[in-house]
Design an enzyme around this catalytic site. Structure first.
Site, PDB file in Angstrom:
ATOM      1  N   HIS A 126      -9.602   1.428   4.747  1.00  0.00           N
ATOM      2  CA  HIS A 126      -8.344   1.683   5.454  1.00  0.00           C
ATOM      3  C   HIS A 126      -8.598   2.697   6.573  1.00  0.00           C
ATOM      4  CE1 HIS A 126      -4.215   2.792   6.343  1.00  0.00           C
ATOM      5  NE2 HIS A 126      -3.844   1.661   5.725  1.00  0.00           N
ATOM      6  N   LYS A 145       0.281   4.272  -0.440  1.00  0.00           N
ATOM      7  CA  LYS A 145      -0.314   5.489   0.135  1.00  0.00           C
ATOM      8  C   LYS A 145      -0.013   6.689  -0.774  1.00  0.00           C
ATOM      9  CE  LYS A 145       0.000   3.514   4.707  1.00  0.00           C
ATOM     10  NZ  LYS A 145       0.146   3.714   6.123  1.00  0.00           N
ATOM     11  N   ASN A 200       0.883  -1.175   0.000  1.00  0.00           N
ATOM     12  CA  ASN A 200       0.000   0.000   0.000  1.00  0.00           C
ATOM     13  C   ASN A 200       0.916   1.218   0.000  1.00  0.00           C
ATOM     14  OD1 ASN A 200      -1.854   2.034   0.436  1.00  0.00           O
ATOM     15  ND2 ASN A 200      -2.325   1.437   2.566  1.00  0.00           N
ATOM     16  N   GLU A 233      -5.820  -4.637  10.574  1.00  0.00           N
ATOM     17  CA  GLU A 233      -4.749  -3.677  10.822  1.00  0.00           C
ATOM     18  C   GLU A 233      -5.046  -2.908  12.109  1.00  0.00           C
ATOM     19  OE1 GLU A 233      -2.741  -2.614   6.761  1.00  0.00           O
ATOM     20  OE2 GLU A 233      -4.401  -1.284   7.163  1.00  0.00           O
ATOM     21  N   GLU A 276      -6.929   5.082   7.659  1.00  0.00           N
ATOM     22  CA  GLU A 276      -6.643   6.499   7.366  1.00  0.00           C
ATOM     23  C   GLU A 276      -7.815   7.143   6.630  1.00  0.00           C
ATOM     24  OE1 GLU A 276      -2.906   5.707   5.473  1.00  0.00           O
ATOM     25  OE2 GLU A 276      -1.977   5.277   7.421  1.00  0.00           O
ATOM     26  N   SER A 281       3.128  -2.221  10.529  1.00  0.00           N
ATOM     27  CA  SER A 281       4.565  -2.322  10.794  1.00  0.00           C
ATOM     28  C   SER A 281       5.121  -3.718  10.532  1.00  0.00           C
ATOM     29  CB  SER A 281       4.891  -1.885  12.227  1.00  0.00           C
ATOM     30  OG  SER A 281       4.474  -0.553  12.428  1.00  0.00           O
ATOM     31  N   GLY A 338       2.173   2.198  10.801  1.00  0.00           N
ATOM     32  CA  GLY A 338       3.183   3.246  10.624  1.00  0.00           C
ATOM     33  C   GLY A 338       3.814   3.700  11.928  1.00  0.00           C
TER      34      GLY A 338
END
Ligand code: PEP
Length: 692
Positions: free
Chosen positions: A535, A450, A448, A607, A537, A653, A613
């Site tokens: 996702h 991003k 991904n 996730e 985010e 991660s 991250g």
């Protein structure tokens, strides 16, 4: 330990209850007489009619016998064990009273089969009550012999058997005769004191007077003749041996109904020929329906010179009434009521003796008929001891009761075993299928990107990844998900057989005036096969709700894209231990509306937001636990086979260093990689984890 204790107690209780219930059931009149003794002891003699006491005695015996069988087969374990405690509590209380007050010499627990003193009975009941409490403490530890679904057969057959046994014994005579007047018994012998038998002892106290003073003396200190005799009293100090037959006396009754003349017991018992003894404790309550058979037997006895005596404890009035209604011509003799009740359990009943030995006994319902009375007794079967031995009678019970239950148990065990085998085979089959499915389940490593890299850098990276994977074929599917503007160009440099292509998002609208949006159809038209949706985010920064995501998923699937659907909890939610409900709600809100066919194009990615991250990875165990949970919810929704088919990725991660451990877990089917997908070496390192 507790299982062993419960099962030993339950088996001992079962044996005692079966025995005590059975011996009472086959002698309902005996139990009725015993109940009469109890009623007398509490001053309620005659308060209840005989039929009530008889029903009660049949019921009591049936309850005991059934409890015994139910304990043996571990049927209705809770109810049975508590009913046993209840019954034994009442019995123990009664025997405590017997032991203290001694109103009755034998409690009648085992009918006439086993006689205990009141103290022995009390200890026996305390022991049984303790065992019952142990059983009721852990009733479910009782091992079953028959499965629950077949227990009704044992219940009904046991009730049927014991009630029929009681009814049959009432109609005929008790199947087993434990009394001293049983067939084959030598009555004279039963009356004798064996040589050396313990004699009863008595002590006499003499009351004497001298000079106005009254004193008590015994034989040991008897004074001189200056003392004047006043009175004496004799008490038994030792019971001594009592022969089994001790109250059997036959005295003629005169025309006035009173005992007349000497006892004829010896002359009857010494008679070498046959004698019929018609026994009726009370003629006033005797059954007179078969008087014709009795009269016929009397005539038969007269004809062949056999004695015929009617022994009764009835009043003269009752005797006269009997003579009036039956036309009886035979003589009546007085005998003790209890003795008569002991001799035969039928009123009236008939006993044939020869030289003091009991040859046959009949209840009034089964008296010999005309065709059996043709020959003299010396030549007919009636005059001989029957050949039904005790082992023969036990065999009958085995055939009628034990064998059917044994066959049922055997059949039940076979049935249970075959069901267990079938279930085992079935679960083996499912297990093998699931194992195969698991092996076949797609393993995926998806990148991904991003919002990173311009078009040129992105295309170069895609090219590099593509070449690296062509050179070293991966053991899993590889997908790279890029910003929209890269898609069409990256599609040109990828070998779609080696690397799949996906978008990071798509619109929740099909098409139209939605400035800046990119539809699922547009994504598909670039050559992409995948799209990441949900996702964290996008949920967090762009306010994508479950509803919006539901729309996006529908449109992506409708346009032939495979959806990598992300779910995961925040740190606060994990700390509040709400991770399971959070992920389940996310699935229910956006994808659990899909049908099984649509579900085939869903890849889930767990996730945890706190690991994205941040450099914090969930441990392999934490990740496995969550993925296993997610798979279980899929199984609930779509079934175990679909759940085993569903690919679920871990993201957060993930690096080349931790990927092998994560991917070694049974429910983790690969990873969704953010930061580490931006460099070929890092990304390839993760992909290669599937080779380890
Ligand atoms: C992600 O954003 O999907 C992700 C897993 O990021 P990272 O690997 O950088 O934690």
């Amino acid at each position: 330990m507790s299982r062993l204790a419960v099962n030993i107690c339950r088996l001992l209780l079962a044996l005692v209850f079966i025995f005590s219930g059975y011996v009472k059931a086959i002698d309902p009149l005996g139990t009725l007489y015993k109940l009469g003794d109890y009623m007398k002891a509490v001053g309620l003699e005659g308060a209840l009619p005989d039929w009530v006491l008889l029903t009660f005695s049949i019921g009591l015996a049936a309850v005991e016998f059934c409890l015994g069988i139910f304990l043996l087969f571990a049927i209705r374990r809770r109810q049975t064990s508590w009913a046993t405690v209840g019954l034994l509590s009442v019995m123990t209380a009664v025997t405590l009273w017997l032991a203290i007050a001694n109103p009755i010499s034998d409690c009648g627990c085992f009918g006439d089969a086993v006689k205990l003193t009141n103290t022995q009975t009390l200890w026996k009941n305390i022991a049984l009550l303790t065992m019952a409490v142990v059983t009721a403490w852990r009733p479910l530890k009782m091992m079953r012999f028959v499965s629950e679904s077949n227990q009704w057969i044992v219940i009904n057959y046991t009730i049927f058997f014991i009630i029929v046994s009681s009814a049959w014994s009432l109609w005929t005579l008790p199947m087993f005769d434990f009394r001293p007047y049983h067939i084959g018994a030598d009555l004279k012998k039963g009356m004798q004191m064996p040589p050396g038998a313990e004699q009863p002892e008595f002590e006499t106290t003499f009351i004497l007077r001298k000079n106005g003073v009254q004193k008590e003396f015994t034989l040991n200190n008897y004074p001189d003749s200056t003392w004047e005799f006043v009175d004496s009293k004799t008490v038994q100090t030792k019971a001594g041996y009592e022969p089994p037959i001790h109250d059997f006396d036959i005295t003629p009754i005169g025309s006035d109904g009173q005992p007349a003349g000497e006892s004829v017991t010896d002359s009857i018992l010494d008679n070498k020929g046959y004698s019929f003894l018609l026994i009726s404790p009370h003629l006033e309550t005797a059954d007179d329906t078969n008087f014709g058979d009795i009269d016929q037997l009397y005539e038969y006895a007269q004809e062949h010179g056999y004695g015929f005596y009617c022994l009764t404890a009835s009043t003269p009035k009752a005797i006269r009434h009997w003579q009036d209604i039956t036309g009886a011509e035979y003589n009546f003799y007085a005998t003790d009521e209890t003795t008569l009740k002991t001799i035969i359990r039928s009123n009236p009943g008939l006993m044939l003796i020869k030289h003091g030995v009991v040859i046959r006994k009949w209840s009034h319902n089964r008296l010999p008929k005309t065709d059996e009375l043709v020959q003299p007794l010396e030549k007919s079967e009636l005059g001989q001891l029957p050949d039904d031995t005790i082992p023969g009678k036990i065999l009958k019970i085995v055939l009628w009761f034990v064998l059917p239950l044994f066959v049922l148990t055997l059949a039940d065990r076979l049935w249970a075993w075959s069901r267990w085998l079938k279930r085992k085979q079935e679960s083996n089959r499912i297990y093998q299928l699931l194992k195969k499915k698991r092996k076949m389940r797609k393993k995926i490593v998806a990148g991904n990107w991003k919002m990173n890299m311009n078009l040129q850098d992105g295309v170069a990276l895609a090219k590099e990844i593509n070449e690296a994977l062509i050179a070293d074929k991966p053991n899993c599917d590889v997908v790279i998900c890029t910003p929209f503007i890269h898609l069409a160009s990256v599609a040109q440099v990828l070998d779609s057989k080696v690397v799949g292509l996906g978008a990071e998002n798509c619109a929740d609208k099909e098409k139209g005036a939605y400035t800046g949006e990119v539809s699922a159809e547009m994504v598909k038209s670039t050559g992409a096969q995948y799209v990441i949706l949900g996702h964290s985010e996008r949920r967090q920064y762009y306010g994508e709700t479950a509803e919006i995501l539901k729309e996006k998923v529908q449109l992506a699937l409708a346009n032939g894209l495979k959806v990598i659907f992300c779910i995961g909890e925040t740190l606060e939610e994990r700390e509040a231990n709400k991770q399971n409900e959070v992920v389940k709600a996310e699935l229910e809100g956006s994808v659990y509306n899909l049908n099984a066919e649509e579900w085939k194009n869903i890849i889930l990615a767990y996730e945890p937001i706190w690991a994205i991250g941040t450099g914090k990875t969930a441990t392999a165990e934490q990740a496995e636990e969550m993925l296993a949970y997610i798979r279980s919810t899929v199984a609930e929704k779509y079934g175990a086979v679909v759940a085993e088919d569903t690919t679920i990725l871990y993201g957060g991660s993930c690096k080349a260093s931790n990927a092998p451990e994560l991917f070694s877990k049974p429910d983790i089917d690969g990873g969704l990689i953010g930061g580490a997908s931006l460099k070929t070496a890092d990304f390839k390192g993760i992909i290669d984890a599937w080779k380890k």
